[in-house]
Design an enzyme around this catalytic site. Structure first.
Site, mmCIF file in Angstrom:
data_model
loop_
_atom_site.group_PDB
_atom_site.id
_atom_site.type_symbol
_atom_site.label_atom_id
_atom_site.label_comp_id
_atom_site.label_asym_id
_atom_site.label_seq_id
_atom_site.Cartn_x
_atom_site.Cartn_y
_atom_site.Cartn_z
ATOM 1 N N HIS A 154 -6.540 -23.371 -0.873
ATOM 2 C CA HIS A 154 -7.022 -21.894 -1.411
ATOM 3 C C HIS A 154 -8.665 -22.654 -1.188
ATOM 4 O O HIS A 154 -9.462 -23.799 -1.325
ATOM 5 C CB HIS A 154 -6.630 -21.469 -2.184
ATOM 6 C CG HIS A 154 -5.800 -20.566 -2.426
ATOM 7 N ND1 HIS A 154 -4.474 -20.909 -2.744
ATOM 8 C CD2 HIS A 154 -5.514 -19.514 -1.670
ATOM 9 C CE1 HIS A 154 -3.758 -20.137 -2.782
ATOM 10 N NE2 HIS A 154 -4.025 -19.090 -1.984
ATOM 11 N N LYS A 158 -12.059 -19.654 -4.544
ATOM 12 C CA LYS A 158 -11.073 -19.035 -6.089
ATOM 13 C C LYS A 158 -10.824 -19.739 -7.206
ATOM 14 O O LYS A 158 -11.812 -21.120 -7.707
ATOM 15 C CB LYS A 158 -9.580 -19.737 -5.088
ATOM 16 C CG LYS A 158 -8.134 -18.791 -6.267
ATOM 17 C CD LYS A 158 -6.835 -19.354 -4.783
ATOM 18 C CE LYS A 158 -5.929 -18.900 -5.886
ATOM 19 N NZ LYS A 158 -5.673 -17.205 -5.987
HETATM 20 N N1 LIG Z 1 -1.375 -10.682 -3.856
HETATM 21 C C1 LIG Z 1 -2.418 -10.938 -2.635
HETATM 22 O O1 LIG Z 1 -1.986 -10.841 -1.575
HETATM 23 C C2 LIG Z 1 -3.918 -11.638 -3.039
HETATM 24 C C3 LIG Z 1 -4.459 -11.644 -3.744
HETATM 25 N N2 LIG Z 1 -5.743 -11.742 -4.147
HETATM 26 C C4 LIG Z 1 -6.369 -12.309 -5.352
HETATM 27 O O2 LIG Z 1 -7.368 -10.609 -5.287
HETATM 28 C C5 LIG Z 1 -7.962 -10.903 -6.712
HETATM 29 C C6 LIG Z 1 -9.358 -11.178 -5.709
HETATM 30 O O3 LIG Z 1 -9.787 -11.791 -4.749
HETATM 31 P P1 LIG Z 1 -11.488 -11.806 -4.028
HETATM 32 O O4 LIG Z 1 -11.089 -10.531 -3.168
HETATM 33 O O5 LIG Z 1 -10.862 -13.095 -2.898
HETATM 34 O O6 LIG Z 1 -12.619 -11.539 -5.068
HETATM 35 P P2 LIG Z 1 -13.557 -11.129 -5.289
HETATM 36 O O7 LIG Z 1 -14.217 -12.265 -6.509
HETATM 37 O O8 LIG Z 1 -14.236 -11.653 -3.716
HETATM 38 O O9 LIG Z 1 -13.834 -9.815 -5.734
HETATM 39 C C7 LIG Z 1 -13.296 -9.366 -7.188
HETATM 40 C C8 LIG Z 1 -13.526 -8.319 -6.961
HETATM 41 O O10 LIG Z 1 -13.370 -7.640 -8.259
HETATM 42 C C9 LIG Z 1 -14.510 -6.814 -8.471
HETATM 43 N N3 LIG Z 1 -14.485 -7.108 -10.274
HETATM 44 C C10 LIG Z 1 -15.232 -8.690 -10.985
HETATM 45 N N4 LIG Z 1 -14.982 -8.157 -12.028
HETATM 46 C C11 LIG Z 1 -14.494 -6.791 -12.411
HETATM 47 C C12 LIG Z 1 -14.548 -5.828 -13.065
HETATM 48 N N5 LIG Z 1 -14.302 -6.429 -14.707
HETATM 49 N N6 LIG Z 1 -14.233 -4.677 -13.198
HETATM 50 C C13 LIG Z 1 -13.945 -4.004 -11.537
HETATM 51 N N7 LIG Z 1 -14.153 -4.901 -10.813
HETATM 52 C C14 LIG Z 1 -14.163 -6.060 -10.628
HETATM 53 C C15 LIG Z 1 -16.021 -7.618 -8.228
HETATM 54 O O11 LIG Z 1 -16.205 -6.614 -8.484
HETATM 55 P P3 LIG Z 1 -18.317 -6.786 -8.320
HETATM 56 O O12 LIG Z 1 -18.438 -7.557 -6.764
HETATM 57 O O13 LIG Z 1 -18.597 -5.447 -7.109
HETATM 58 O O14 LIG Z 1 -18.561 -7.360 -9.085
HETATM 59 C C16 LIG Z 1 -15.088 -7.634 -6.458
HETATM 60 O O15 LIG Z 1 -14.774 -6.764 -6.103
HETATM 61 C C17 LIG Z 1 -7.575 -12.867 -7.133
HETATM 62 O O16 LIG Z 1 -7.727 -12.594 -8.184
HETATM 63 C C18 LIG Z 1 -6.790 -13.412 -6.185
HETATM 64 O O17 LIG Z 1 -5.851 -13.829 -6.347
HETATM 65 C C19 LIG Z 1 -6.548 -12.282 -2.840
HETATM 66 C C20 LIG Z 1 -6.310 -12.454 -1.959
HETATM 67 C C21 LIG Z 1 -4.694 -11.723 -1.509
HETATM 68 O O1 LIG Z 2 -7.993 -15.978 -3.928
HETATM 69 C C1 LIG Z 2 -7.046 -15.837 -2.815
HETATM 70 O O2 LIG Z 2 -7.565 -15.878 -1.814
HETATM 71 C C2 LIG Z 2 -5.478 -15.528 -3.021
HETATM 72 N N1 LIG Z 2 -4.844 -15.571 -4.078
HETATM 73 C C3 LIG Z 2 -3.211 -15.030 -3.889
HETATM 74 C C4 LIG Z 2 -2.577 -16.032 -4.545
HETATM 75 O O3 LIG Z 2 -3.257 -16.418 -5.821
HETATM 76 O O4 LIG Z 2 -1.654 -16.728 -4.202
HETATM 77 C C5 LIG Z 2 -2.559 -14.996 -2.803
HETATM 78 C C6 LIG Z 2 -3.017 -15.667 -1.574
HETATM 79 O O5 LIG Z 2 -2.871 -17.021 -1.615
HETATM 80 C C7 LIG Z 2 -4.692 -15.300 -1.176
#
Ligand SMILES: NC(=O)C1=CN([C@@H]2O[C@H](COP(=O)(O)OP(=O)(O)OC[C@H]3O[C@@H](n4cnc5c(N)ncnc54)[C@H](OP(=O)(O)O)[C@@H]3O)[C@@H](O)[C@H]2O)C=CC1
Ligand SMILES: O=C(O)C1=N[C@H](C(=O)O)C[C@H](O)C1
Length: 266
Positions: A154, A158
């Site tokens: 990734h 991450k």
């Molecule tokens: N299931 C799937 O297919 C996928 C899952 N993911 C998962 O999604 C999650 C987020 O990834 P990503 O977008 O890259 O991460 P980022 O760090 O870019 O974003 C995190 C988000 O969470 C918010 N946040 C952080 N802490 C808090 C809190 N205590 N309360 C409320 N909001 C909070 C942040 O808010 P702010 O910026 O305002 O601080 C931000 O909007 C990860 O766990 C990732 O693994 C990602 C891609 C695909």
């Molecule tokens: O953090 C990410 O970006 C992603 N997280 C997910 C995971 O932990 O498997 C899914 C995807 O691969 C992207």
């Protein structure tokens, strides 16, 4: 159907918002960031470079839930546990995409599923759901003579490892062998490790650049190696999956579902 995004200021949240703004503007109920978000109060349309929407980044997820019939959570594990409890209280369907939850945080998600429909999935892409189903089947068919190794890569930002998807693939492989993953998983190898422990499932984690998400499951025996791989080339893939999941779960009865349910693979 109205959709809220919890974690709308992050990489994944902004990608979902972009897709909704472009294709389903009328469905957007709102979005929240962290309590200290530097983007609080920003217009959601402007946040993703589009025309104003008249809705702003909230710091209170409860306000978003009050307006939404389903919320998509892509935030952080501690926030997800809080969001799950809130969703149950508000009667709002929930799609949990956040990974890296500990046992207690996962329990909060399972508890919510007693009151509302919850899709809990480490990966929103159709291809990975098929990979999960195949992994279980191949592990069961090949049996314990084949060593299983799971490799993921990734982007450099991450924060959790192994990825939620890698762990999901490990669970599928372990289930194929009729065992829980906890009994088999090996996530760290360093120094004089000794020979491979028979029957274990190994994990290797790579981080770098802007990789959206690569996963491979390797079945290795004496004489051959079978590799199943999936590569996401854009986070837009996950955004499409998130919206598809939100539509699917909106009118389901309470319960815990996965992306395999959404795709009819269960
Ligand atoms: N299931 C799937 O297919 C996928 C899952 N993911 C998962 O999604 C999650 C987020 O990834 P990503 O977008 O890259 O991460 P980022 O760090 O870019 O974003 C995190 C988000 O969470 C918010 N946040 C952080 N802490 C808090 C809190 N205590 N309360 C409320 N909001 C909070 C942040 O808010 P702010 O910026 O305002 O601080 C931000 O909007 C990860 O766990 C990732 O693994 C990602 C891609 C695909
Ligand atoms: O953090 C990410 O970006 C992603 N997280 C997910 C995971 O932990 O498997 C899914 C995807 O691969 C992207």
């Amino acid at each position: 159907m109205s959709i809220g995004i919890l974690g709308c200021t992050g990489r994944m949240g902004q990608m979902i918002l972009t897709h909704l703004v472009q294709h389903h503007r009328s469905l957007i109920a709102g979005g929240s960031g962290s309590p200290n978000s530097t983007l609080a109060g920003q217009d959601l349309g402007r946040l993703v470079g589009a025309d104003p929407l008249g809705l702003t980044v909230d710091t209170d997820p409860a306000r978003v839930m009050a307006r939404a019939s389903v919320v998509i959570d892509c935030s952080s594990p501690a926030a997800t546990a809080h969001h799950a409890a809130l969703a149950a209280r508000h009667g709002t369907a929930l799609v949990v995409a956040t990974t890296g939850l500990n046992a207690q945080q996962q329990q909060a998600v399972f508890d919510a599923a007693r009151s509302v429909p919850v899709i809990y999935t480490p990966n929103l892409s159709p291809g990975v759901s098929v990979l999960i189903a195949l992994t279980r089947q191949v592990a069961a068919t090949l049996g314990p003579d084949y060593d299983i190794e799971i490799v993921e890569m990734h982007h450099r930002h991450k924060v959790d490892a192994p990825s939620g998807t890698a762990l999901g693939l490990g669970e599928a492989a372990a289930a194929g062998r009729g065992q829980p993953l906890d009994a088999l998983k090996e996530t760290v190898r360093d120094g004089h490790t000794g020979a491979r422990n028979s029957g274990t499932i190994g994990f290797a984690t790579l981080r770098g650049g802007d990789v959206a998400g690569d996963h491979s499951v390797i079945f290795a025996s004496d004489g051959e190696r079978l590799e199943l791989s999936h590569k996401a080339s854009s986070r837009a893939l996950f955004a499409h999956g998130a919206i598809r999941a939100a539509h699917w779960c909106g009118d389901r009865p309470p319960g815990l579902y996965s992306m395999l349910d959404v795709l009819g693979l269960t």
